[in-house]
Design a protein around this motif. Structure first.
Motif, PDB file in Angstrom:
ATOM      1  N   TRP A   1       6.093  33.563  39.711  1.00 10.19           N
ATOM      2  CA  TRP A   1       6.615  33.777  38.364  1.00 10.19           C
ATOM      3  C   TRP A   1       7.351  32.522  37.917  1.00 10.19           C
ATOM      4  N   TYR A   2       7.071  32.115  36.704  1.00 10.72           N
ATOM      5  CA  TYR A   2       7.749  30.999  36.063  1.00 10.72           C
ATOM      6  C   TYR A   2       8.321  31.508  34.742  1.00 10.72           C
ATOM      7  N   ARG A   3       9.264  30.755  34.190  1.00 13.26           N
ATOM      8  CA  ARG A   3       9.799  31.152  32.903  1.00 13.26           C
ATOM      9  C   ARG A   3      10.032  29.916  32.041  1.00 13.26           C
ATOM     10  N   GLN A   4      10.017  30.163  30.737  1.00 10.37           N
ATOM     11  CA  GLN A   4      10.275  29.086  29.791  1.00 10.37           C
ATOM     12  C   GLN A   4      11.097  29.639  28.636  1.00 10.37           C
ATOM     13  N   ALA A   5      12.281  29.085  28.488  1.00  7.23           N
ATOM     14  CA  ALA A   5      13.159  29.435  27.376  1.00  7.23           C
ATOM     15  C   ALA A   5      12.924  28.449  26.233  1.00  7.23           C
ATOM     16  N   PRO A   6      13.258  28.823  25.010  1.00  4.78           N
ATOM     17  CA  PRO A   6      13.053  27.915  23.878  1.00  4.78           C
ATOM     18  C   PRO A   6      13.749  26.583  24.092  1.00  4.78           C
ATOM     19  N   GLY A   7      13.004  25.497  23.893  1.00  2.64           N
ATOM     20  CA  GLY A   7      13.571  24.164  24.028  1.00  2.64           C
ATOM     21  C   GLY A   7      13.746  23.684  25.452  1.00  2.64           C
TER      22      GLY A   7
ATOM     23  N   GLN B   1      12.074  23.298  29.645  1.00  2.00           N
ATOM     24  CA  GLN B   1      10.841  23.185  30.418  1.00  2.00           C
ATOM     25  C   GLN B   1      10.581  24.468  31.203  1.00  2.00           C
ATOM     26  N   ARG B   2       9.311  24.669  31.500  1.00  2.39           N
ATOM     27  CA  ARG B   2       8.956  25.811  32.343  1.00  2.39           C
ATOM     28  C   ARG B   2       9.521  25.571  33.737  1.00  2.39           C
ATOM     29  N   GLU B   3      10.087  26.615  34.354  1.00  2.00           N
ATOM     30  CA  GLU B   3      10.684  26.471  35.671  1.00  2.00           C
ATOM     31  C   GLU B   3      10.253  27.617  36.583  1.00  2.00           C
ATOM     32  N   LEU B   4      10.261  27.328  37.883  1.00  7.21           N
ATOM     33  CA  LEU B   4       9.917  28.336  38.876  1.00  7.21           C
ATOM     34  C   LEU B   4      11.024  29.376  38.971  1.00  7.21           C
ATOM     35  N   VAL B   5      10.619  30.643  38.919  1.00 10.49           N
ATOM     36  CA  VAL B   5      11.545  31.739  39.178  1.00 10.49           C
ATOM     37  C   VAL B   5      11.429  32.155  40.646  1.00 10.49           C
ATOM     38  N   ALA B   6      10.197  32.445  41.061  1.00 10.75           N
ATOM     39  CA  ALA B   6       9.960  32.875  42.439  1.00 10.75           C
ATOM     40  C   ALA B   6       8.478  32.742  42.760  1.00 10.75           C
ATOM     41  N   SER B   7       8.182  32.496  44.016  1.00  9.75           N
ATOM     42  CA  SER B   7       6.801  32.455  44.459  1.00  9.75           C
ATOM     43  C   SER B   7       6.693  33.169  45.798  1.00  9.75           C
ATOM     44  N   ILE B   8       5.465  33.604  46.109  1.00  6.43           N
ATOM     45  CA  ILE B   8       5.228  34.321  47.355  1.00  6.43           C
ATOM     46  C   ILE B   8       3.839  33.969  47.864  1.00  6.43           C
ATOM     47  N   SER B   9       3.762  33.658  49.147  1.00  2.31           N
ATOM     48  CA  SER B   9       2.478  33.327  49.749  1.00  2.31           C
ATOM     49  C   SER B   9       1.705  34.611  50.060  1.00  2.31           C
ATOM     50  N   ARG B  10       0.456  34.438  50.432  1.00  5.14           N
ATOM     51  CA  ARG B  10      -0.345  35.600  50.785  1.00  5.14           C
ATOM     52  C   ARG B  10       0.247  36.338  51.988  1.00  5.14           C
ATOM     53  N   GLY B  11       0.892  35.579  52.856  1.00  6.76           N
ATOM     54  CA  GLY B  11       1.509  36.166  54.042  1.00  6.76           C
ATOM     55  C   GLY B  11       2.906  36.711  53.814  1.00  6.76           C
ATOM     56  N   GLY B  12       3.448  36.501  52.589  1.00  2.91           N
ATOM     57  CA  GLY B  12       4.747  37.087  52.271  1.00  2.91           C
ATOM     58  C   GLY B  12       5.930  36.138  52.301  1.00  2.91           C
ATOM     59  N   SER B  13       5.712  34.855  52.550  1.00  5.26           N
ATOM     60  CA  SER B  13       6.817  33.897  52.494  1.00  5.26           C
ATOM     61  C   SER B  13       7.227  33.675  51.047  1.00  5.26           C
TER      62      SER B  13
END
Length: 121
Positions: free
Chosen positions: A36-42, A44-56
């Motif tokens: 999941w990434y997010r972008q607020a007005p004005g 840059q898009r930033e990483l919120v959270a990521s998860i690998s196929r194995g759950g990391s």
């Protein structure tokens, strides 16, 4: 062709919770990392959270333990549970899936169209 569709955004009061869902569908060999990434007005898009196929998992520094990412590989779905939401969490939230196509083609990123999260009283 692969589609990534988010759901679960909306308006919530500060301190409230939301759960976002994202499902990938189409023709592919495998879904690798999801995030999941997010972008607020004005901003840059930033990483919120990521998860690998194995759950990391990996989280943006601003999360500070408030959000939890999870996935169901059988359903090709990733979730983001967001608690203790703040006004500064207001943004469009995008789901990204790293798709492994068949026939030896290279991995590629597939983005959803985004879902609006607004935190306001």
């Amino acid at each position: 062709q692969v589609q990534v569709v988010e759901s679960g955004g909306g308006l919530v009061q500060p301190g409230g919770s939301l759960r976002l869902s994202c499902r990938a569908s189409g023709t592919y060999l495998r879904i690798n990392d999801m995030g999941w990434y997010r972008q607020a007005p004005g901003k840059q898009r930033e990483l919120v959270a990521s998860i690998s196929r194995g759950g990391s998992t990996d989280y943006g520094d601003f999360v500070e333990g408030r959000f939890t990412i999870s996935r169901d590989n059988a359903k090709n779905t990733v979730y983001l549970q967001m608690n203790s939401l703040k006004a500064e969490d207001t943004a469009v939230y995008y789901c990204m899936s790293k798709i492994q196509p068949p026939f030896g083609r290279p991995e590629r990123d597939q983005w959803g169209q985004g879902t609006q999260v607004t935190v306001s009283s």
